[in-house]
Design a protein around this motif. Structure first.
Motif, mmCIF file in Angstrom:
data_model
loop_
_atom_site.group_PDB
_atom_site.id
_atom_site.type_symbol
_atom_site.label_atom_id
_atom_site.label_comp_id
_atom_site.label_asym_id
_atom_site.label_seq_id
_atom_site.Cartn_x
_atom_site.Cartn_y
_atom_site.Cartn_z
ATOM 1 N N VAL A 94 -20.806 33.490 -25.133
ATOM 2 C CA VAL A 94 -20.405 34.745 -26.230
ATOM 3 C C VAL A 94 -20.562 34.197 -27.626
ATOM 4 O O VAL A 94 -21.002 35.019 -28.527
ATOM 5 C CB VAL A 94 -18.892 35.035 -25.811
ATOM 6 N N ALA A 95 -20.149 33.019 -28.060
ATOM 7 C CA ALA A 95 -19.983 32.772 -29.240
ATOM 8 C C ALA A 95 -21.509 32.293 -29.938
ATOM 9 O O ALA A 95 -21.786 32.649 -31.128
ATOM 10 C CB ALA A 95 -19.411 31.259 -29.709
ATOM 11 N N ARG A 96 -22.388 32.238 -29.001
ATOM 12 C CA ARG A 96 -24.041 32.349 -29.418
ATOM 13 C C ARG A 96 -24.369 33.530 -29.992
ATOM 14 O O ARG A 96 -25.519 33.644 -30.443
ATOM 15 C CB ARG A 96 -24.684 31.532 -28.426
ATOM 16 N N HIS A 97 -23.792 34.495 -29.536
ATOM 17 C CA HIS A 97 -24.424 35.981 -29.783
ATOM 18 C C HIS A 97 -23.848 37.068 -30.779
ATOM 19 O O HIS A 97 -22.606 37.564 -30.162
ATOM 20 C CB HIS A 97 -24.762 36.520 -28.617
ATOM 21 N N PRO A 98 -23.984 37.017 -31.831
ATOM 22 C CA PRO A 98 -23.091 38.020 -32.634
ATOM 23 C C PRO A 98 -23.062 39.496 -32.128
ATOM 24 O O PRO A 98 -22.186 40.226 -32.735
ATOM 25 C CB PRO A 98 -24.173 38.029 -34.087
ATOM 26 N N VAL A 99 -23.988 39.861 -31.111
ATOM 27 C CA VAL A 99 -23.866 41.240 -30.656
ATOM 28 C C VAL A 99 -22.499 41.577 -29.796
ATOM 29 O O VAL A 99 -22.359 42.736 -29.712
ATOM 30 C CB VAL A 99 -24.871 41.706 -29.679
ATOM 31 N N VAL A 100 -21.811 40.772 -29.552
ATOM 32 C CA VAL A 100 -20.846 40.709 -28.663
ATOM 33 C C VAL A 100 -19.620 41.344 -29.564
ATOM 34 O O VAL A 100 -19.124 40.660 -30.407
ATOM 35 C CB VAL A 100 -20.272 39.641 -27.921
ATOM 36 N N ALA A 101 -18.886 42.408 -29.273
ATOM 37 C CA ALA A 101 -17.981 43.314 -30.084
ATOM 38 C C ALA A 101 -16.763 42.880 -29.520
ATOM 39 O O ALA A 101 -15.718 43.035 -30.150
ATOM 40 C CB ALA A 101 -18.403 44.749 -30.246
ATOM 41 N N GLY A 102 -16.659 42.573 -28.252
ATOM 42 C CA GLY A 102 -15.670 42.194 -27.731
ATOM 43 C C GLY A 102 -15.667 41.463 -26.117
ATOM 44 O O GLY A 102 -16.495 42.180 -25.520
ATOM 45 N N VAL A 103 -14.451 41.122 -25.812
ATOM 46 C CA VAL A 103 -14.449 40.763 -24.311
ATOM 47 C C VAL A 103 -13.167 41.484 -23.518
ATOM 48 O O VAL A 103 -12.017 41.172 -24.147
ATOM 49 C CB VAL A 103 -14.400 39.133 -24.084
ATOM 50 N N LEU A 104 -13.343 42.359 -22.554
ATOM 51 C CA LEU A 104 -12.215 42.972 -22.144
ATOM 52 C C LEU A 104 -11.818 42.362 -20.761
ATOM 53 O O LEU A 104 -12.665 42.075 -20.004
ATOM 54 C CB LEU A 104 -12.478 44.434 -21.901
ATOM 55 N N CYS A 105 -10.605 42.200 -20.417
ATOM 56 C CA CYS A 105 -10.106 41.484 -19.022
ATOM 57 C C CYS A 105 -8.721 42.132 -18.646
ATOM 58 O O CYS A 105 -8.174 42.984 -19.261
ATOM 59 C CB CYS A 105 -9.807 39.977 -19.376
ATOM 60 N N GLY A 106 -8.202 41.579 -17.536
ATOM 61 C CA GLY A 106 -7.008 41.848 -17.216
ATOM 62 C C GLY A 106 -6.479 40.555 -16.512
ATOM 63 O O GLY A 106 -6.429 39.565 -17.290
ATOM 64 N N HIS A 107 -5.835 40.572 -15.286
ATOM 65 C CA HIS A 107 -5.297 39.459 -14.606
ATOM 66 C C HIS A 107 -3.886 38.912 -15.204
ATOM 67 O O HIS A 107 -3.194 38.576 -14.299
ATOM 68 C CB HIS A 107 -6.397 38.081 -14.712
ATOM 69 N N ASP A 108 -3.552 39.091 -16.422
ATOM 70 C CA ASP A 108 -2.188 38.367 -16.653
ATOM 71 C C ASP A 108 -1.112 39.520 -16.648
ATOM 72 O O ASP A 108 -0.101 39.222 -17.084
ATOM 73 C CB ASP A 108 -2.483 37.830 -18.327
ATOM 74 N N ARG A 163 -13.851 35.626 -34.648
ATOM 75 C CA ARG A 163 -14.825 36.873 -34.854
ATOM 76 C C ARG A 163 -14.632 37.655 -33.787
ATOM 77 O O ARG A 163 -14.548 39.005 -33.981
ATOM 78 C CB ARG A 163 -16.058 36.464 -34.927
ATOM 79 N N VAL A 164 -14.817 37.489 -32.380
ATOM 80 C CA VAL A 164 -14.910 38.308 -31.313
ATOM 81 C C VAL A 164 -13.271 38.571 -30.742
ATOM 82 O O VAL A 164 -12.583 37.797 -30.408
ATOM 83 C CB VAL A 164 -15.843 37.624 -30.364
ATOM 84 N N PRO A 165 -13.051 39.607 -30.637
ATOM 85 C CA PRO A 165 -11.741 40.031 -30.172
ATOM 86 C C PRO A 165 -11.903 39.703 -28.513
ATOM 87 O O PRO A 165 -12.903 40.365 -27.763
ATOM 88 C CB PRO A 165 -11.473 41.692 -30.418
ATOM 89 N N LEU A 166 -10.787 39.214 -27.868
ATOM 90 C CA LEU A 166 -10.361 39.050 -26.508
ATOM 91 C C LEU A 166 -9.149 39.826 -26.165
ATOM 92 O O LEU A 166 -8.286 39.465 -26.526
ATOM 93 C CB LEU A 166 -10.459 37.476 -26.223
ATOM 94 N N VAL A 167 -9.344 40.785 -25.256
ATOM 95 C CA VAL A 167 -8.327 41.794 -25.073
ATOM 96 C C VAL A 167 -8.050 42.008 -23.605
ATOM 97 O O VAL A 167 -8.894 42.467 -22.839
ATOM 98 C CB VAL A 167 -8.451 42.960 -25.725
ATOM 99 N N SER A 168 -6.777 41.910 -23.084
ATOM 100 C CA SER A 168 -6.456 42.068 -21.782
ATOM 101 C C SER A 168 -5.468 43.256 -21.553
ATOM 102 O O SER A 168 -4.721 43.428 -22.690
ATOM 103 C CB SER A 168 -5.462 40.767 -21.275
ATOM 104 N N THR A 172 -6.381 38.423 -28.813
ATOM 105 C CA THR A 172 -6.830 36.954 -29.432
ATOM 106 C C THR A 172 -8.232 37.139 -30.140
ATOM 107 O O THR A 172 -8.646 38.151 -29.960
ATOM 108 C CB THR A 172 -6.540 35.616 -28.688
ATOM 109 N N VAL A 173 -8.717 36.254 -30.704
ATOM 110 C CA VAL A 173 -10.131 36.156 -31.091
ATOM 111 C C VAL A 173 -10.834 35.176 -30.960
ATOM 112 O O VAL A 173 -9.931 33.845 -30.975
ATOM 113 C CB VAL A 173 -10.212 36.515 -32.773
ATOM 114 N N LEU A 196 -17.619 49.055 -37.616
ATOM 115 C CA LEU A 196 -16.470 48.052 -37.935
ATOM 116 C C LEU A 196 -16.309 47.035 -36.990
ATOM 117 O O LEU A 196 -15.446 46.275 -37.055
ATOM 118 C CB LEU A 196 -15.380 49.040 -38.417
ATOM 119 N N GLY A 197 -16.709 47.240 -35.681
ATOM 120 C CA GLY A 197 -16.315 46.427 -34.764
ATOM 121 C C GLY A 197 -15.662 47.000 -33.549
ATOM 122 O O GLY A 197 -15.717 48.356 -33.267
#
Length: 254
Positions: free
Chosen positions: A176-190, A201-206, A196-197, A243-244
């Motif tokens: 993910v860090a290699r590609h500026p096109v990633v606006a965010g990573v979405l997940c669950g599990h927890d 730069r890249v939001p990580l959201v569960s 967090t980020v 804006l992201g």
């Protein structure tokens, strides 16, 4: 793009009553957003045992959203069976990528945003899936949202981080860090809403679970247990534009 995001319904679990309570308030929550989201992302643990009857029951629940014009896309969690999921509910995937090493990996472009669904059901993504993702991100010309079940970051919830982590989380973060096109990573599990980020730069959201939420206990060695405060389920609304990524949290009745 406006995208609704929920997680961990665990259809068929002992928490079905809590799920149904949250689900009853889901249409109203979606309908209250303007513009209304056209897509709902469910990030895994769709069922508790990964059986075809449980997946069909999930599909019945989702049919209640048809009148709102809200489609659904899903990714597989550790309680899911990716092959049974694909066979039973193929309409809940985008364009399936048969060269990614899993029957449940897909992509779809919605309002100029590329959605990528990964399969972390085994607790790992693996070299084939990560290499495929690297290629997809390299070819993308607009913003990308990557969705998977397992959070690719330490949550601070001891049992989750030690017993059920994403084994190759660092490898995913590196891709993910290699590609500026990633606006965010979405997940669950927890089962909680945690944000967090990556690299600042890249939001990580569960997303919080539709079934049950664990008590917020960050002490080392503490098990993951249902919250005695009966925290409400929640729905996340993600907005992706120039804006992201920005995320709004809507509580659901319980």
């Amino acid at each position: 793009m406006i995208l609704a995001h929920a997680s961990d319904p665990h259809v068929g679990s002992i928490h079905d009553e809590a799920l149904l309570s949250a689900w009853r308030s889901l249409p109203g929550a979606l309908d209250g957003v303007r513009p209304r989201p056209g897509l709902l992302m469910l990030t895994g643990d769709l069922t508790d045992h990964g059986t075809a009857p449980e997946y069909r029951r999930l599909d019945d629940l989702l049919s209640g959203l048809d009148g709102l014009g809200v489609r659904c896309r899903v990714v597989a969690g550790n309680h899911d069976d990716p092959a049974v999921l694909r066979e039973t509910l193929p309409h809940l995937f985008g364009e399936v990528a048969d060269d990614a090493g899993s029957p449940a990996v897909w992509t779809e472009v919605v309002d100029g945003v590329t959605l990528v669904g990964l399969d972390s059901s085994s607790g790992t993504l693996g070299a084939t899936q990560l290499s495929w993702l690297d290629g997809v991100l390299a070819a993308a010309t607009g913003p990308v949202l990557v969705a998977l079940h397992h959070p690719p970051f330490p949550t601070g919830l001891h049992q989750l981080d030690t017993e059920w982590p994403l084994v190759d989380a660092a490898a995913l973060r590196a891709v993910v860090a290699r590609h500026p096109v990633v606006a965010g990573v979405l997940c669950g599990h927890d089962h909680r809403h945690i944000a967090t980020v990556l690299d600042g730069r890249v939001p990580l959201v569960s997303a919080p679970a539709l079934s049950w939420r664990p008590r917020l206990d960050l002490r080392p060695g503490e098990p993951l247990t249902p919250s005695p405060s009966h925290e409400p389920a929640g729905l996340l609304i993600h907005v992706v534009d120039e804006l992201g990524l920005r995320t709004h949290h809507l509580p659901l009745a319980h």
